[in-house]
Design an enzyme around this catalytic site. Structure first.
Site, PDB file in Angstrom:
ATOM      1  N   LYS A 115     -62.307 -79.898  34.966  1.00  0.00           N
ATOM      2  CA  LYS A 115     -61.472 -78.759  34.570  1.00  0.00           C
ATOM      3  C   LYS A 115     -62.344 -77.512  34.543  1.00  0.00           C
ATOM      4  CE  LYS A 115     -60.177 -76.794  30.765  1.00  0.00           C
ATOM      5  NZ  LYS A 115     -60.261 -75.383  31.222  1.00  0.00           N
ATOM      6  N   CYS A 152     -76.182 -70.703  26.798  1.00  0.00           N
ATOM      7  CA  CYS A 152     -76.308 -71.568  25.611  1.00  0.00           C
ATOM      8  C   CYS A 152     -77.733 -71.597  25.081  1.00  0.00           C
ATOM      9  CB  CYS A 152     -75.845 -72.966  25.956  1.00  0.00           C
ATOM     10  SG  CYS A 152     -76.620 -73.556  27.458  1.00  0.00           S
TER      11      CYS A 152
HETATM   12  P1  NAD Z   1     -65.115 -73.566  24.646  1.00  0.00           P
HETATM   13  O1  NAD Z   1     -65.503 -74.774  23.888  1.00  0.00           O
HETATM   14  O2  NAD Z   1     -64.117 -72.661  24.069  1.00  0.00           O
HETATM   15  O3  NAD Z   1     -64.582 -73.957  26.102  1.00  0.00           O
HETATM   16  C1  NAD Z   1     -65.307 -74.795  26.977  1.00  0.00           C
HETATM   17  C2  NAD Z   1     -64.318 -75.519  27.861  1.00  0.00           C
HETATM   18  O4  NAD Z   1     -63.523 -76.371  27.033  1.00  0.00           O
HETATM   19  C3  NAD Z   1     -63.334 -74.614  28.599  1.00  0.00           C
HETATM   20  O5  NAD Z   1     -63.127 -75.126  29.900  1.00  0.00           O
HETATM   21  C4  NAD Z   1     -62.066 -74.739  27.767  1.00  0.00           C
HETATM   22  O6  NAD Z   1     -60.892 -74.534  28.520  1.00  0.00           O
HETATM   23  C5  NAD Z   1     -62.153 -76.179  27.312  1.00  0.00           C
HETATM   24  N1  NAD Z   1     -61.376 -76.478  26.100  1.00  0.00           N
HETATM   25  C6  NAD Z   1     -60.982 -75.640  25.120  1.00  0.00           C
HETATM   26  N2  NAD Z   1     -60.267 -76.305  24.188  1.00  0.00           N
HETATM   27  C7  NAD Z   1     -60.214 -77.597  24.580  1.00  0.00           C
HETATM   28  C8  NAD Z   1     -59.644 -78.784  24.020  1.00  0.00           C
HETATM   29  N3  NAD Z   1     -58.970 -78.772  22.878  1.00  0.00           N
HETATM   30  N4  NAD Z   1     -59.817 -79.952  24.678  1.00  0.00           N
HETATM   31  C9  NAD Z   1     -60.513 -80.000  25.832  1.00  0.00           C
HETATM   32  N5  NAD Z   1     -61.060 -78.904  26.421  1.00  0.00           N
HETATM   33  C10 NAD Z   1     -60.917 -77.714  25.800  1.00  0.00           C
HETATM   34  O7  NAD Z   1     -66.487 -72.800  24.931  1.00  0.00           O
HETATM   35  P2  NAD Z   1     -66.670 -71.394  25.666  1.00  0.00           P
HETATM   36  O8  NAD Z   1     -66.388 -70.330  24.672  1.00  0.00           O
HETATM   37  O9  NAD Z   1     -65.952 -71.384  26.951  1.00  0.00           O
HETATM   38  O10 NAD Z   1     -68.225 -71.449  26.001  1.00  0.00           O
HETATM   39  C11 NAD Z   1     -69.175 -71.004  25.131  1.00  0.00           C
HETATM   40  C12 NAD Z   1     -69.812 -72.147  24.364  1.00  0.00           C
HETATM   41  O11 NAD Z   1     -70.335 -73.108  25.275  1.00  0.00           O
HETATM   42  C13 NAD Z   1     -70.989 -71.681  23.560  1.00  0.00           C
HETATM   43  O12 NAD Z   1     -70.999 -72.317  22.302  1.00  0.00           O
HETATM   44  C14 NAD Z   1     -72.178 -72.121  24.394  1.00  0.00           C
HETATM   45  O13 NAD Z   1     -73.363 -72.268  23.669  1.00  0.00           O
HETATM   46  C15 NAD Z   1     -71.692 -73.388  24.964  1.00  0.00           C
HETATM   47  N6  NAD Z   1     -72.426 -73.733  26.199  1.00  0.00           N
HETATM   48  C16 NAD Z   1     -73.314 -74.778  26.167  1.00  0.00           C
HETATM   49  C17 NAD Z   1     -74.066 -75.093  27.292  1.00  0.00           C
HETATM   50  C18 NAD Z   1     -75.060 -76.227  27.257  1.00  0.00           C
HETATM   51  O14 NAD Z   1     -75.473 -76.692  28.327  1.00  0.00           O
HETATM   52  N7  NAD Z   1     -75.488 -76.704  26.099  1.00  0.00           N
HETATM   53  C19 NAD Z   1     -73.890 -74.365  28.478  1.00  0.00           C
HETATM   54  C20 NAD Z   1     -72.981 -73.315  28.481  1.00  0.00           C
HETATM   55  C21 NAD Z   1     -72.251 -73.015  27.331  1.00  0.00           C
END
Ligand code: NAD
Length: 481
Positions: free
Chosen positions: A179, A288
């Protein structure tokens, strides 16, 4: 400069680009102008069902599994080549839907090609063991795939983050439903195009875009997936884990961070300031593993802050397409969140050195590079992730105190050390609790180095050889001769 992209993008299911079952679309915005640039077919739970069914059929057909491992590797090299043919299109969409510069968009393609080649090269090197059981027995282990791998990707680096997981899954014989993030979905559809052109078997890779609360949740809780790779926030990761627990399926969790760099008294200040500024202002801090905290020896704190201020204020903030140094945040929502947390910092009594709010006069979601000094470990801005270009500085007096401050959050993704003393570097690295430690250069490492979290930053590893082990399960075959 203006660039044109397609105005409607479809999901990639079972080897074809298709409309969503409901006919609904998601509008994609350019964060640098706050204007719509394209629409994508909105995947709903019915589309997730269709994609998972395609991935299941592809897995059960055993097409990937029965290929020689080296042939699976060749497939990754072919995807990398076809991605190269799409470099200008990908750079354009990374610029328009993600706010990157064109150069950064091209770099994302080069990085993704490296991942594909790295894991393509490893496809025939994942070996099992032969276990001696004595006369009359032969026993060996196999790295067996899980089956259908569900992958959920955030908006900050969708192409390399998505493609590296897909590569690991395919070379180990899994199939994938991914996704893509609703805020910046486009580059992954071009990756799907490269997979199709390279001859990835039909249904082995499916890429859909939908909102997290319906499509994401439907994928994470689907009864026919076998494995989850989630990259995103802690709160969403927890809901994905709850869904996985229902079906007892394994997960790789790449979550948030509040990564701190310790600057010891003997550090090279000029280099440290440059590295620390890049560590937090690159991609406007939406990484991140950004270096979002600095823990600095009291004797050089003000000097380092002054140099950091010069770094921050010399950055040209504006649209990536105009070649600026720092682009926008992804959305109005994200900008509002970062600004609100800055206000908390001021109210808590931290000293705002520079920045603190949106860039006046620009239409997009631009945040000023921001530095807070005199930040105490009891403040919210010390603990909470901004996911924006904001660094908080805390002074220390002894190395023991520095380590305690650095380890004093619930996260444990990355950490850093700046010193000229190799012994002190090792001493500090040994005591920092994080998945990766950068010494004298933030982000020292590469495609080859394992990456992942400890504590609430998650578990499992992406990148490096370790990542492949997250996509296989050991199967033992014991034979009585
Ligand atoms: P998010 O958790 O809001 O979204 C991430 C993904 O999850 C998106 O595709 C979103 O559509 C999906 N999502 C949202 N709600 C969901 C649910 N209930 N069930 C399943 N999927 C769902 O995060 P974001 O705001 O898009 O990204 C930022 C966050 O991601 C920050 O906390 C960042 O640190 C983290 N991040 C971590 C890494 C890593 O490798 N550790 C890399 C990039 C970003």
């Amino acid at each position: 400069m203006t660039i044109r992209i397609k105005d409607y993008w479809r999901n990639f299911i079972d080897g074809e680009f298709v409309d969503g079952a409901s006919g609904e679309r998601i509008a994609v915005e350019n964060p640098a102008t706050a204007e719509p640039i394209a629409e994508v077919a909105r995947a709903m739970p019915a589309d997730i069902d269709r994609a998972v069914a395609a991935a299941r059929r592809a897995f059960e057909s055993r097409t990937l599994w029965e290929m020689r491992p080296a042939a699976r590797g060749d497939l990754m090299f072919a995807v990398a080549r076809h991605l190269g043919d799409l470099v200008e299109e990908i750079a354009a969409v990374e610029c328009l839907d993600n706010g990157k510069t064109l150069a950064a968009g091209r770099n994302e393609v080069a990085l993704t090609q490296r991942y594909l080649q790295y894991y393509g090269g490893m496809a025939d090197k994942l070996e099992g063991r032969q276990i001696p059981l004595g006369e009359g027995f032969i026993d060996y282990t196999v790295h067996a795939p899980f089956g259908v791998s569900a992958q959920i990707v955030p908006w900050n680096g969708p192409l390399p983050v998505g493609a590296r997981s897909v590569a690991c899954a395919l070379v180990t014989g899994n199939t994938v439903v991914l996704k893509s993030p609703e805020d910046s979905p486009l580059s992954l559809f071009l990756f799907a195009e490269a997979c199709a052109r390279a001859g990835v078997p039909r249904g082995a890779v499916n890429i859909v875009c939908g909102y997290g609360h319906d499509a994401g949740a439907a994928l994470a809780s689907h009864r026919d997936i076998d494995h989850i790779v989630f990259t995103g926030s802690v709160a969403t990761g927890q809901s994905v884990l709850r869904a996985a627990a229902e079906r007892v399926i394994p997960c790789v969790m790449e979550l948030g961070g509040k990564s701190g760099g310790i600057v010891h008294a003997d550090a090279d200040l000029e280099r440290t300031a440059r590295s620390a500024a890049r560590g937090i202002f690159h991609h406007a801090g939406q990484i991140c593993s950004a270096g979002s905290r600095l823990i600095v020896h009291r004797s050089l704190c003000e000097d380092l802050i002054a140099r950091l201020k010069v770094e921050a204020e010399s950055r040209k903030v504006g649209p990536g397409i105009d070649g600026c140094d720092m682009g926008p945040l992804i959305s109005a929502r994200q900008l509002a969140k970062v600004e609100a947390l800055c206000k908390v910092g001021v109210a808590e009594g931290a000293r705002l050195v520079t920045g603190g709010g949106r860039v006046p006069g620009l239409k997009g979601h631009f945040m000023q590079p921001t530095i807070f000094a005199d930040v105490r470990p009891d403040m919210r801005i010390f603990h909470e992730e901004f996911f924006g270009p904001v660094v908080v500085v805390t002074p220390f007096d002894t190395p023991e105190e520095a380590v305690a401050i650095a380890n004093g959050t619930e996260y444990g993704l990355a950490a850093g050390v700046y010193t000229r003393d190799l012994k002190l570097a090792h001493w500090t690295a040994d005591r920092l609790v994080a998945g990766q430690i950068y010494v004298n250069e933030w982000w020292a490492g590469g495609v080859e180095t394992p990456f992942g979290g400890t504590k609430r930053s998650g578990y499992g590893r992406e990148k490096g050889q370790e990542a492949l082990l997250g996509y296989v399960q050991t199967k033992n075959v014991g034979i009585r001769l």
